[in-house]
Design a protein around this motif. Sequence first.
Motif, PDB file in Angstrom:
ATOM      1  N   HIS A   1      98.361   3.213  47.341  1.00  0.00           N
ATOM      2  CA  HIS A   1      99.388   3.783  46.460  1.00  0.00           C
ATOM      3  C   HIS A   1      99.281   3.245  45.037  1.00  0.00           C
ATOM      4  O   HIS A   1      99.425   3.997  44.060  1.00  0.00           O
ATOM      5  CB  HIS A   1     100.793   3.524  47.016  1.00  0.00           C
ATOM      6  N   THR A   2      99.006   1.958  44.896  1.00  0.00           N
ATOM      7  CA  THR A   2      98.895   1.362  43.566  1.00  0.00           C
ATOM      8  C   THR A   2      97.741   1.982  42.783  1.00  0.00           C
ATOM      9  O   THR A   2      97.886   2.298  41.596  1.00  0.00           O
ATOM     10  CB  THR A   2      98.706  -0.163  43.683  1.00  0.00           C
TER      11      THR A   2
ATOM     12  N   THR B   1      98.663   5.585  41.805  1.00  0.00           N
ATOM     13  CA  THR B   1      99.648   5.600  40.728  1.00  0.00           C
ATOM     14  C   THR B   1      98.989   5.248  39.394  1.00  0.00           C
ATOM     15  O   THR B   1      99.237   5.900  38.378  1.00  0.00           O
ATOM     16  CB  THR B   1     100.794   4.630  41.034  1.00  0.00           C
TER      17      THR B   1
ATOM     18  N   ARG C   1     104.500  10.226  45.066  1.00  0.00           N
ATOM     19  CA  ARG C   1     105.774   9.717  45.557  1.00  0.00           C
ATOM     20  C   ARG C   1     105.519   8.483  46.410  1.00  0.00           C
ATOM     21  O   ARG C   1     104.498   8.390  47.083  1.00  0.00           O
ATOM     22  CB  ARG C   1     106.470  10.777  46.401  1.00  0.00           C
ATOM     23  N   PRO C   2     106.468   7.562  46.402  1.00  0.00           N
ATOM     24  CA  PRO C   2     106.303   6.383  47.275  1.00  0.00           C
ATOM     25  C   PRO C   2     106.240   6.816  48.739  1.00  0.00           C
ATOM     26  O   PRO C   2     106.879   7.791  49.131  1.00  0.00           O
ATOM     27  CB  PRO C   2     107.551   5.562  47.011  1.00  0.00           C
ATOM     28  N   GLU C   3     105.422   6.087  49.505  1.00  0.00           N
ATOM     29  CA  GLU C   3     105.335   6.406  50.917  1.00  0.00           C
ATOM     30  C   GLU C   3     106.660   6.103  51.593  1.00  0.00           C
ATOM     31  O   GLU C   3     107.335   5.135  51.259  1.00  0.00           O
ATOM     32  CB  GLU C   3     104.227   5.597  51.611  1.00  0.00           C
ATOM     33  N   ARG C   4     106.984   6.923  52.537  1.00  0.00           N
ATOM     34  CA  ARG C   4     108.191   6.681  53.333  1.00  0.00           C
ATOM     35  C   ARG C   4     107.803   5.856  54.538  1.00  0.00           C
ATOM     36  O   ARG C   4     106.804   6.112  55.180  1.00  0.00           O
ATOM     37  CB  ARG C   4     108.803   7.980  53.789  1.00  0.00           C
TER      38      ARG C   4
END
Length: 60
Positions: free
Chosen positions: A36-37, A40, A52-55
């Motif tokens: 994710h980093t 982003t 979007r941030p992971e759920r």
Amino acid sequence: MAGPADALQAAENELRAYRQRLAQVTTWIHDPTHDHTARTALARHLGLPEPRPERTPSAR
């Protein structure tokens, strides 16, 4: 000597290739299997929408 039609065709081909690369990068940015980093940071660097941030599954 290349005429305007040839120049236009070359520009359209270049734009098509650019759009394909952009689609590939956008797909990668929004693929949650990648870090994710990193996704982003790449989105920010290219001026694209950030993923979007992971759920995480909620604890019940």
